[in-house]
Design a protein around this motif. Structure first.
Motif, PDB file in Angstrom:
ATOM      1  N   HIS A  33      43.864  50.692  36.285  1.00  0.00           N
ATOM      2  CA  HIS A  33      43.749  51.935  37.040  1.00  0.00           C
ATOM      3  C   HIS A  33      44.992  52.796  36.824  1.00  0.00           C
ATOM      4  O   HIS A  33      46.007  52.345  36.272  1.00  0.00           O
ATOM      5  N   THR A  37      33.544  55.391  42.374  1.00  0.00           N
ATOM      6  CA  THR A  37      32.906  55.668  41.087  1.00  0.00           C
ATOM      7  C   THR A  37      32.229  57.033  41.037  1.00  0.00           C
ATOM      8  O   THR A  37      31.558  57.349  40.053  1.00  0.00           O
ATOM      9  N   ALA A  40      39.213  50.643  41.155  1.00  0.00           N
ATOM     10  CA  ALA A  40      39.146  49.705  40.040  1.00  0.00           C
ATOM     11  C   ALA A  40      40.225  48.636  40.172  1.00  0.00           C
ATOM     12  O   ALA A  40      41.371  48.931  40.502  1.00  0.00           O
ATOM     13  N   ARG A  41      39.843  47.393  39.880  1.00  0.00           N
ATOM     14  CA  ARG A  41      40.770  46.271  40.044  1.00  0.00           C
ATOM     15  C   ARG A  41      41.476  45.858  38.760  1.00  0.00           C
ATOM     16  O   ARG A  41      42.592  45.352  38.800  1.00  0.00           O
ATOM     17  N   VAL A  42      40.842  46.026  37.607  1.00  0.00           N
ATOM     18  CA  VAL A  42      41.405  45.508  36.359  1.00  0.00           C
ATOM     19  C   VAL A  42      42.437  46.461  35.770  1.00  0.00           C
ATOM     20  O   VAL A  42      43.510  46.061  35.329  1.00  0.00           O
ATOM     21  N   GLY A  62      33.416  44.127  43.943  1.00  0.00           N
ATOM     22  CA  GLY A  62      34.352  45.233  44.096  1.00  0.00           C
ATOM     23  C   GLY A  62      34.273  45.857  45.476  1.00  0.00           C
ATOM     24  O   GLY A  62      33.563  45.396  46.375  1.00  0.00           O
ATOM     25  N   ARG A 110      42.792  40.600  35.435  1.00  0.00           N
ATOM     26  CA  ARG A 110      43.652  41.735  35.747  1.00  0.00           C
ATOM     27  C   ARG A 110      44.446  42.114  34.500  1.00  0.00           C
ATOM     28  O   ARG A 110      45.048  41.254  33.848  1.00  0.00           O
ATOM     29  N   ASP A 130      28.520  41.884  42.226  1.00  0.00           N
ATOM     30  CA  ASP A 130      29.561  42.906  42.350  1.00  0.00           C
ATOM     31  C   ASP A 130      30.463  42.549  43.523  1.00  0.00           C
ATOM     32  O   ASP A 130      30.043  42.605  44.675  1.00  0.00           O
ATOM     33  N   ASP A 158      36.697  47.988  36.078  1.00  0.00           N
ATOM     34  CA  ASP A 158      36.367  46.939  37.030  1.00  0.00           C
ATOM     35  C   ASP A 158      35.384  45.975  36.355  1.00  0.00           C
ATOM     36  O   ASP A 158      35.179  46.057  35.125  1.00  0.00           O
ATOM     37  N   TYR A 159      34.751  45.087  37.113  1.00  0.00           N
ATOM     38  CA  TYR A 159      33.880  44.088  36.495  1.00  0.00           C
ATOM     39  C   TYR A 159      32.896  43.529  37.511  1.00  0.00           C
ATOM     40  O   TYR A 159      33.059  43.674  38.726  1.00  0.00           O
ATOM     41  N   CYS A 160      31.855  42.870  36.995  1.00  0.00           N
ATOM     42  CA  CYS A 160      30.943  42.061  37.797  1.00  0.00           C
ATOM     43  C   CYS A 160      30.712  40.750  37.046  1.00  0.00           C
ATOM     44  O   CYS A 160      31.069  40.636  35.862  1.00  0.00           O
TER      45      CYS A 160
END
Length: 337
Positions: A272, A197, A268-270, A263, A324, A261, A248-250
């Motif tokens: 990219h 980030t 980034a997971r969702v 991650g 995702r 979190d 990404d997300y939490c």
């Protein structure tokens, strides 16, 4: 041969769904229509307003409606960023930030709210939403919980390194005592602790007495979804000009947190970048397909020349590993139904 090809094309879309600059896209579904709002910065639309406004019936074919916000008096030198709109008791509320131009300038950004009786506006600014002890506050996102209470998520700067966090822009939530008033009891949602980030190393920040930060990180564009009884705060991270930028997300059990979190430094997971095809996808919103069955992410991504952040859409899947995006895509995809 042309007829089958034309029929196939009519059943698909290819990103971007709108060529040209449309940063920070937010989509409001009202009735059977979608309204998309995009950042204009310091610029104005052809009708002299702020925030580009589009309309669609299918998330793919968009037509321009001009601008959304009537410029407040004396605002010619300010940038306007990241509009989001919600409806409450028949009034449409637009949340956004305005402030002193380039990031790191000596004049910060502050949240504001405008209203309209129609989703397409025009909107008129009615209030500021000052955040105590914050000179840079952006990307307001209003969320209505199951009990009818509204909350406001936003991004703000943190200059400390408490508990091992990086300095930079992080995410916060506060309760709205009315649609134009914060409770001023904010809680931190998420701060940067992963290397992906980073916005810039050795960053000079005029806004903070010309301090130079060895690492300045960015988490912005919060968007909240309640799924299976949990609250997912999605966000975009990193430098928006780079291929590290993504979503990404939490997660939390309660709207005010604490948020967990899960991650990592991997990125980034969702959503990219895809090397050679898609650069910097992010600053997204969520909406449902016309039939109400499929959730879509609406986001921007750079064109090949890096001259415009263009409007894109792709489905979101809730998997065993978490949410995702089924993208970013750059080839023909089935149209939303």
């Amino acid at each position: 041969m042309r007829q089958p090809l034309a029929a196939a094309a009519a059943r698909t879309y290819t990103n971007p769904v709108l060529a040209g600059n449309f940063p920070d896209p937010f989509v409001l579904k009202h009735g059977k229509r979608y309204y998309a709002f995009g950042t204009t910065g310091r610029g104005r639309t052809a009708d002299g307003r702020i925030f580009t406004l589009l309309q669609s019936e299918n998330l793919v074919d968009w037509r321009p409606l001009g601008g959304a916000l009537t410029p407040p008096a004396g605002s010619e030198e300010f940038d306007f960023w990241a509009p989001e709109v919600v409806e409450h008791e028949g009034t449409f509320y637009m949340y956004y930030s305005r402030g002193g131009g380039a990031i790191g300038a000596t004049v910060g950004h502050q949240l504001h709210v405008a209203t309209s009786s129609k989703p397409e506006g025009p909107y008129t600014e009615i209030a500021a939403l000052p955040v105590p002890d914050s000179q840079f506050t952006i990307d307001a996102h209003a969320f209505k919980d199951t009990d009818g209470q509204w909350y406001l998520f936003y991004a703000r700067d943190f200059t400390d390194t408490n508990d091992g966090y990086y300095p930079g822009t992080g995410l916060v939530v506060d309760r709205l005592t009315s649609m134009t008033q914060l409770a001023n009891a904010p809680r931190t949602v998420l701060r940067a602790r992963h290397s992906w980030t980073i916005f810039e190393a050795n960053r000079l920040m005029p806004l903070y007495d010309n301090r130079t930060f060895a690492q300045w990180h960015t988490m912005e564009g919060p968007f909240v979804r309640r799924h299976d009884g949990k609250y997912y705060c999605f966000f975009s991270g990193a430098n928006f000009l780079t291929d590290r930028y993504g979503v990404d997300y939490c997660v939390a059990e309660h709207i005010m947190g604490p948020y967990v979190d899960s991650g990592s430094d991997a990125g980034a997971r969702v959503l990219h970048s895809v090397p050679g095809h898609v650069r910097g996808p992010g600053h997204h919103s969520h909406t449902m397909s016309p039939d109400g069955r499929t959730e879509y992410l609406v986001y921007h991504a750079w064109n090949a020349a890096m001259t415009a952040r263009e409007l894109c859409i792709d489905p979101l899947a809730w998997t065993a590993d978490g949410p995702r995006c089924l993208g970013p895509t750059y080839t023909p995809q089935p149209r939303p139904r």
